[in-house]
Scaffold this motif. Structure first.
Motif, PDB file in Angstrom:
ATOM      1  N   ASP A   1     -31.873 -25.736   6.918  1.00 33.00           N
ATOM      2  CA  ASP A   1     -31.048 -26.649   6.069  1.00 33.00           C
ATOM      3  C   ASP A   1     -30.289 -25.534   5.130  1.00 33.00           C
ATOM      4  O   ASP A   1     -30.619 -24.445   5.027  1.00 33.00           O
ATOM      5  CB  ASP A   1     -31.848 -27.651   5.292  1.00 33.00           C
ATOM      6  CG  ASP A   1     -31.042 -28.788   4.599  1.00 33.00           C
ATOM      7  OD1 ASP A   1     -29.773 -28.643   4.778  1.00 33.00           O
ATOM      8  OD2 ASP A   1     -31.621 -29.512   3.982  1.00 33.00           O
ATOM      9  N   LEU A   2     -29.264 -26.216   4.564  1.00 34.42           N
ATOM     10  CA  LEU A   2     -28.562 -25.487   3.573  1.00 34.42           C
ATOM     11  C   LEU A   2     -28.036 -26.299   2.481  1.00 34.42           C
ATOM     12  O   LEU A   2     -27.173 -27.273   3.051  1.00 34.42           O
ATOM     13  CB  LEU A   2     -27.310 -24.767   4.345  1.00 34.42           C
ATOM     14  CG  LEU A   2     -26.568 -23.656   3.436  1.00 34.42           C
ATOM     15  CD1 LEU A   2     -25.817 -22.769   4.620  1.00 34.42           C
ATOM     16  CD2 LEU A   2     -25.642 -24.154   2.627  1.00 34.42           C
ATOM     17  N   GLU A   3     -28.355 -26.045   1.343  1.00 35.63           N
ATOM     18  CA  GLU A   3     -27.672 -26.992   0.414  1.00 35.63           C
ATOM     19  C   GLU A   3     -27.195 -25.850  -0.888  1.00 35.63           C
ATOM     20  O   GLU A   3     -27.430 -24.875  -1.016  1.00 35.63           O
ATOM     21  CB  GLU A   3     -29.109 -27.629  -0.349  1.00 35.63           C
ATOM     22  CG  GLU A   3     -29.536 -28.782   0.563  1.00 35.63           C
ATOM     23  CD  GLU A   3     -30.320 -29.932  -0.264  1.00 35.63           C
ATOM     24  OE1 GLU A   3     -30.394 -29.808  -1.667  1.00 35.63           O
ATOM     25  OE2 GLU A   3     -31.079 -30.654   0.446  1.00 35.63           O
ATOM     26  N   PHE A   4     -26.101 -26.491  -1.171  1.00 35.48           N
ATOM     27  CA  PHE A   4     -25.562 -26.019  -2.624  1.00 35.48           C
ATOM     28  C   PHE A   4     -26.290 -26.323  -3.891  1.00 35.48           C
ATOM     29  O   PHE A   4     -26.593 -27.401  -3.925  1.00 35.48           O
ATOM     30  CB  PHE A   4     -24.128 -26.129  -2.531  1.00 35.48           C
ATOM     31  CG  PHE A   4     -23.225 -25.722  -1.346  1.00 35.48           C
ATOM     32  CD1 PHE A   4     -22.963 -24.273  -1.286  1.00 35.48           C
ATOM     33  CD2 PHE A   4     -22.889 -26.553  -0.439  1.00 35.48           C
ATOM     34  CE1 PHE A   4     -22.291 -23.862   0.074  1.00 35.48           C
ATOM     35  CE2 PHE A   4     -22.291 -26.185   0.829  1.00 35.48           C
ATOM     36  CZ  PHE A   4     -21.890 -24.538   1.029  1.00 35.48           C
ATOM     37  N   PRO A   5     -26.282 -25.376  -4.774  1.00 33.74           N
ATOM     38  CA  PRO A   5     -27.039 -25.736  -5.824  1.00 33.74           C
ATOM     39  C   PRO A   5     -26.277 -26.505  -6.748  1.00 33.74           C
ATOM     40  O   PRO A   5     -25.214 -26.678  -6.776  1.00 33.74           O
ATOM     41  CB  PRO A   5     -27.154 -24.194  -6.510  1.00 33.74           C
ATOM     42  CG  PRO A   5     -26.101 -23.451  -6.097  1.00 33.74           C
ATOM     43  CD  PRO A   5     -25.621 -24.090  -4.657  1.00 33.74           C
ATOM     44  N   ASP A   6     -27.010 -27.500  -7.535  1.00 36.32           N
ATOM     45  CA  ASP A   6     -26.405 -28.199  -8.641  1.00 36.32           C
ATOM     46  C   ASP A   6     -26.393 -27.315  -9.703  1.00 36.32           C
ATOM     47  O   ASP A   6     -27.335 -26.340 -10.113  1.00 36.32           O
ATOM     48  CB  ASP A   6     -27.168 -29.372  -8.800  1.00 36.32           C
ATOM     49  CG  ASP A   6     -27.002 -30.447  -7.755  1.00 36.32           C
ATOM     50  OD1 ASP A   6     -25.941 -30.700  -7.250  1.00 36.32           O
ATOM     51  OD2 ASP A   6     -28.044 -31.526  -7.373  1.00 36.32           O
ATOM     52  N   PRO A   7     -25.429 -27.485 -10.752  1.00 33.31           N
ATOM     53  CA  PRO A   7     -25.192 -26.642 -12.078  1.00 33.31           C
ATOM     54  C   PRO A   7     -26.336 -27.641 -13.063  1.00 33.31           C
ATOM     55  O   PRO A   7     -26.966 -28.626 -12.642  1.00 33.31           O
ATOM     56  CB  PRO A   7     -23.683 -27.091 -12.463  1.00 33.31           C
ATOM     57  CG  PRO A   7     -23.572 -28.431 -11.972  1.00 33.31           C
ATOM     58  CD  PRO A   7     -24.332 -28.450 -10.279  1.00 33.31           C
ATOM     59  N   VAL A   8     -26.618 -26.741 -13.862  1.00 29.80           N
ATOM     60  CA  VAL A   8     -27.510 -27.178 -15.009  1.00 29.80           C
ATOM     61  C   VAL A   8     -26.674 -27.766 -16.220  1.00 29.80           C
ATOM     62  O   VAL A   8     -25.737 -27.060 -16.586  1.00 29.80           O
ATOM     63  CB  VAL A   8     -28.534 -26.123 -15.654  1.00 29.80           C
ATOM     64  CG1 VAL A   8     -29.286 -26.832 -16.797  1.00 29.80           C
ATOM     65  CG2 VAL A   8     -29.253 -25.687 -14.422  1.00 29.80           C
TER      66      VAL A   8
END
Lengths: 283, 283, 283
Positions: free
Chosen positions: C180-187
């Motif tokens: 899988d590959l996910e882009f990080p969410d910002p904090v």
């Protein structure tokens, strides 16, 4: 048929193609997507030289440094062709060539809110996307990518309407063109031509605005004081040597056989070029 | 179907497409327009490797440093394929592969004056173009852009004729090919292969003329004296490490996993490459 | 319709097109072939942003640093779209967007030996090719170009099957996705957003993972401590000046009007970006 031209590189043109193909089965033909970025003038030159070789078509053009500002998005009817793009002059030289004169152009401004909005695929339940990346912005139309959100929908609608009459398009408001763009004519007097470099092509050929007929009957010519041979072909001079020739657009080019004329002559777009006869003595 | 290949960059290929689409509804497929400029040899290599994967088609090829000179513009019939381009060798390796041998090629020289001339759109009254830019040159056919003015019209005419028999094309004169181009075979003796780099691809893989079978059963090989592992895949070695492998064309390539083989091996097209067995001792 | 995306440059994509056109009459549309080489993450981002604008299609994607290794070649069914490519994560963000969630994806692993093999044109007698270049390798399928030898045949077969049901494809084995590959969410906390640069586009715009809504109602924002105006368009600031805006994908971009944001902000993909309110005092 819809042609596409932009300064977008990749992959933004693909988003335009997706939008077009949601709305039309037209053949899509790329003219170029690597025009120098935000260089309206260079794009206008190439469109004028290339589009007249196409059969009647809708031409989608997006070189648009003013995207999102008050400049209109326009449609021009020029002869049997229709052009769609920003009202910043980029369409005008091609449109004038296709129509015969500015007087023969019909123009309209796109009412963006009257076009069917562009929506990416968003299946039911996508808000629950575990990536948390949905719903990034509530705006329906971007301020930075009118190629996708305004011009592509308009080009598809023009093509599908299949009419030469712009006044039948209800999303178009008859509006005069605000921004014209003309290339300067050279000053021709006696045996001298004072012009400028309009563009440099991918081969490094420096294309001037001096008509090719200036070279008729000349064997040599001085370019900014520097004598060079006139050749009918690149290969008229040895590899690596400079020459003046008539390019495929009919203008005088300053070139190097298998090399870059812009480097050898020290020229870039906008630079002044004076052509003069050269005596047949030793140089 | 018509494929297009050139060293034109943009937007010159679009002018060829416009001319084609004035004359045919054929599907157009780009092979490449960024071949190294005026590099007949590299273009010939890639065409030989790529065109055999296509169904029967007309292949329009313009890498043409001699444009406007006495070199012929030719049409070759090769098996079920037809190739159109300059008689400078660029078509030959692909045509020979498609036909099986040079003996099976049928060739003709294009009579440029017998083709329907290429005319850009010039509406009635265009001479009155207020830009003063009309009538820049009286010549009907450029000396610098035969892609647009000769090869595209010929390719469209070949496609529309829809025949494998070149002698039915009245604008074609039976003419032997003047310029051949062959890639050298390596010298294979005992366990040693002396070849050369044919091309470097966009990934930096240095593609040699040594058959991939040379690597059969070998775990390591010396390339110009330097021992490197033989791998079946790029990932057979760590990222950034060198290897010899068999490329998709069946030749030995000198590569770097996720890097550039040409830089790591110090190789460019034309460079000599000697492959030898390497002892299994420490290196 | 089949779209094509890769990091191949040229002319390798043309070989894929040849293979496709041997097997299908589908319309072919290029998404991009100049993704950064072997950069799965950047390709995954752009595919996620572009593919949802297409009508239902088969999407052929080859950014494949592990070509020839044990990684599977896979087919994903995502809503009305089908994706074909390596199981390295490159398809996942787009597929998830098209399907709504990972749970809704159907996946299968391609049995390479069950696909009709790819064969270039080899006329009878070609072994007698005088160039001596025939029979360079006995392998039927390359280890380095699965785009041509595996993914293109699979994409053609998916398109021709014309079914949304992967289980009807006998050359496909139901197999869970491995990578899988996910882009990080910002904090996002209080007024502060701590995110990162996901990609830089061809204009130099640094595209972050911070939702565009962060800029709502703000006139200025500090980007890594540096205050810049917020603009709705590039032209909201003078030419050459920096700004923060909402890009066409809905994220905050750090840009320069007619210039490169990545250079001006000193940012590249993966770099951390902290956005904070800025007091309205002098800066």
């Amino acid at each position: 048929m819809i042609t596409l031209a932009s300064d977008f590189g990749t992959p933004y043109p693909a988003a335009m193609k997706g939008v077009l193909l949601q709305r039309t089965d037209a053949r899509l033909v790329d003219v170029a997507h690597d025009f120098p970025q935000q260089d309206v003038r260079t794009a206008a030159f190439w469109l004028r030289e290339v589009l007249p070789y196409f059969p009647p078509a809708t031409h989608l053009v997006v070189v648009d440094p003013g995207v999102g500002t008050e400049r209109n998005a326009i449609v021009l009817r020029a002869g049997d062709h229709t052009l769609v793009g920003p009202d910043n002059g980029v369409l005008l030289p091609a449109a004038r060539r296709l129509a015969g004169s500015t007087d023969r152009l019909e123009s309209g401004a796109i009412d963006e809110d009257a076009l069917e909005p562009v929506e990416p695929t968003t299946p039911t339940g996508s808000m629950a996307d575990s990536s948390g990346n949905a719903d990034r912005s509530s705006q329906r139309r971007s301020n930075t990518f009118h190629g996708r959100d305004v011009f592509a929908p308009a080009a598809a609608a023009v093509h599908e309407a299949d009419t030469g009459a712009l006044d039948s398009l209800e999303w178009l408001e008859p509006t005069p063109i605000a921004a014209d763009l003309e290339f300067p004519d050279p000053v021709l007097e006696d045996e001298r031509a004072a012009g400028e470099v309009l563009v440099v092509d991918d081969f490094g050929n420096a294309i001037t605005n001096v008509p090719g007929s200036y070279l008729d009957g000349r064997e040599r010519v001085a370019a900014n004081g520097d004598p060079v041979p006139v050749g009918e072909t690149f290969a008229a001079v040895p590899v690596g040597e400079r020459l003046a020739t008539v390019g495929s657009h009919g203008y005088v080019e300053l070139d190097v056989n298998r090399g870059r004329g812009d480097d050898a002559f020290g020229l870039e777009p906008g630079d002044r070029v004076v052509l003069e006869p050269v005596s047949d003595g030793p140089d």
